[in-house]
Write a protein that holds these residues in place. Sequence first.
Motif, PDB file in Angstrom:
ATOM      1  N   TYR A 116       0.830  -1.209   0.000  1.00  0.00           N
ATOM      2  CA  TYR A 116       0.000   0.000   0.000  1.00  0.00           C
ATOM      3  C   TYR A 116       0.861   1.253   0.000  1.00  0.00           C
ATOM      4  CZ  TYR A 116      -3.399  -3.448   1.610  1.00  0.00           C
ATOM      5  OH  TYR A 116      -4.196  -4.553   1.711  1.00  0.00           O
TER       6      TYR A 116
ATOM      7  N   PRO B 145      -6.236   1.942   1.567  1.00  0.00           N
ATOM      8  CA  PRO B 145      -7.194   1.315   0.643  1.00  0.00           C
ATOM      9  C   PRO B 145      -8.538   2.051   0.758  1.00  0.00           C
ATOM     10  CG  PRO B 145      -6.822  -0.063   2.584  1.00  0.00           C
ATOM     11  CD  PRO B 145      -5.876   1.077   2.690  1.00  0.00           C
ATOM     12  N   ALA B 146      -9.232   2.201  -0.369  1.00  0.00           N
ATOM     13  CA  ALA B 146     -10.496   2.950  -0.346  1.00  0.00           C
ATOM     14  C   ALA B 146     -11.473   2.310   0.640  1.00  0.00           C
ATOM     15  CB  ALA B 146     -11.084   2.991  -1.752  1.00  0.00           C
ATOM     16  N   GLU B 147     -11.553   1.002   0.575  1.00  0.00           N
ATOM     17  CA  GLU B 147     -12.383   0.264   1.543  1.00  0.00           C
ATOM     18  C   GLU B 147     -11.455  -0.565   2.409  1.00  0.00           C
ATOM     19  OE1 GLU B 147     -15.627   0.542   1.734  1.00  0.00           O
ATOM     20  OE2 GLU B 147     -15.773   1.829  -0.054  1.00  0.00           O
ATOM     21  N   GLY B 148     -11.806  -0.684   3.662  1.00  0.00           N
ATOM     22  CA  GLY B 148     -10.955  -1.464   4.565  1.00  0.00           C
ATOM     23  C   GLY B 148     -10.836  -2.915   4.129  1.00  0.00           C
ATOM     24  N   THR B 149      -9.657  -3.475   4.300  1.00  0.00           N
ATOM     25  CA  THR B 149      -9.433  -4.896   3.998  1.00  0.00           C
ATOM     26  C   THR B 149     -10.006  -5.705   5.165  1.00  0.00           C
ATOM     27  OG1 THR B 149      -7.373  -4.174   3.013  1.00  0.00           O
ATOM     28  CG2 THR B 149      -7.598  -6.532   3.369  1.00  0.00           C
ATOM     29  N   SER B 150     -10.560  -6.858   4.870  1.00  0.00           N
ATOM     30  CA  SER B 150     -11.167  -7.629   5.959  1.00  0.00           C
ATOM     31  C   SER B 150     -10.104  -8.054   6.970  1.00  0.00           C
ATOM     32  CB  SER B 150     -11.881  -8.858   5.402  1.00  0.00           C
ATOM     33  OG  SER B 150     -10.929  -9.855   5.111  1.00  0.00           O
TER      34      SER B 150
END
Length: 507
Positions: free
Chosen positions: A61, A65-70
């Motif tokens: 990275y 990240p635009a959306e959080g990674t699980s």
Amino acid sequence: MKIKDVVEKQLGRLPPGMLTGAFKVAKKIPWVRERIEREYSTMLEAMETSLRPYRGEFPSYTALPAEGTSRTEVLEVMRAMSEREESRWRDGYVSGAVYHGNRDHIEFLSEVYALHSQVNPLHSDLWPSATKYEAEIVAMTAAMLGGDAVPAGPKGEDGVCGVVSSGGTESILLAMKTYRDQARQRGIKHPELVLPTSAHAAFDKAGLYFGIELVKVPVGPDFKADVAAMTQAITRNTIALVGSTPSFPHGVIDPIESLSEVARGHGIGMHVDACLGGFVLPWAERLGYKVPVFDFRLPGVTSMSADTHKYGYAAKGTSVVLYRGHALRRFQYYTTTEWPGGMYFSPTLAGSRPGALSAAAWAAMVSIGERGYMDSTRAILETAATIREGIEAIPGLRVLGDPLWVIAFAADDLDVYRVMEHMSHQGWNLNGLHKPACVHLCVTLRHTQDGIAERFLADLREAVSVVTATPSEGGSIAPVYGLAGTIPVRGVVSDVLERYMDLLYKV
Ligand SMILES: Cc1ncc(COP(=O)(O)O)c(C=O)c1O
């Protein structure tokens, strides 16, 4: 040897001081600069490859990240890297670094960490538990290091006291700042510190950070601090003397009793750097090993550093700095009363601090207890004796000084860095040292497992015989180490180290 060749060819063989100056000037000439840059990039490319083994294999990275990674995915990636890195230290191939490492101990410390991950000792009102842990870590460490021999005085102000810091380096920085500020009060404007060349680099850092001039005195042929020479180096500006128990490079114990008497006679501080040995030597002494008195039982010893995160077997990130008397410790503290943010104070360099690490250090100390430390020390010293004897029996190798568990060896007619390089091909991660060229193994509990000492010696015998059979063959690590120690233009070496640090932060 390329950088050395380039620089030496261009600048000739000037004395080192002039060379450094000439190097700075020469770097400004475009074609010299270009040539040097080219050499640097070849060297750094190789380093970068070894620093970034995961490139392309795991996500990386450069922005959020635009959306959080699980969480599952995050943990999966972290587990994969951790597992890959674990076997080397777990199986005892590494010098120092991981001092305990038994699975059940790590799990216990992790449980303690998880309980306290939000704790910040800066907020002592919110987390009195952290305050309790830190006070008790200091008290237990002081008691272990001769603190009980120091009369506390009517209000307890004269006794041994201290603080918990983030590691050996911070403990040393804090002690040196303390002596500088104490000396300032006495009117010393150009403070000097007298120390053996074997003292840890953290003292250099302290000198640089706090404007203290370091007066470095060469060690004797036994690699111990030279008391007579250090005494001679004392001036009206000297704020303290330093000794190590033991020293990082050669694992030898400096003559603390004599040094502390000299310090006492001159009315200056005496710092004992027991970062490495603070949690080993007291137990070694009880086990009957010949350990000279090195702690607060000596009236001239005014401060000590001892690392809980080494042989105290805590998680990484804690150490203890101790002082003789509360008045001395006060020079370390920071307070401000005029800040719009309110009344502010902090005992160490940091502001907010990881209380979970103090909790883990406390838990390690209390759960291991005297018996546990004694058993570990016995195992380490017995293993180290086997290793030392084994090295001494290898023709061509020579153990330096008279070490107990940090064993440095040199080679008379061989390139010891090539021996180290062959060891690294067998998986070993040893410390390459210079001035003189040598290599050391810092024995920890990892090496006390069955068969490790024997494997080390067998691999070392093999490495020596390969190097003996092929004396002129190059390698990749050996020339770099050899070069770093002998290159007269220290600016070149510093440049490479700085670029290496840049690499650490390159994604
Ligand atoms: C004798 C000695 N002093 C100080 C330090 C510095 O400790 P840290 O790496 O925890 O900052 C070390 C580290 O190995 C050491 O061996």
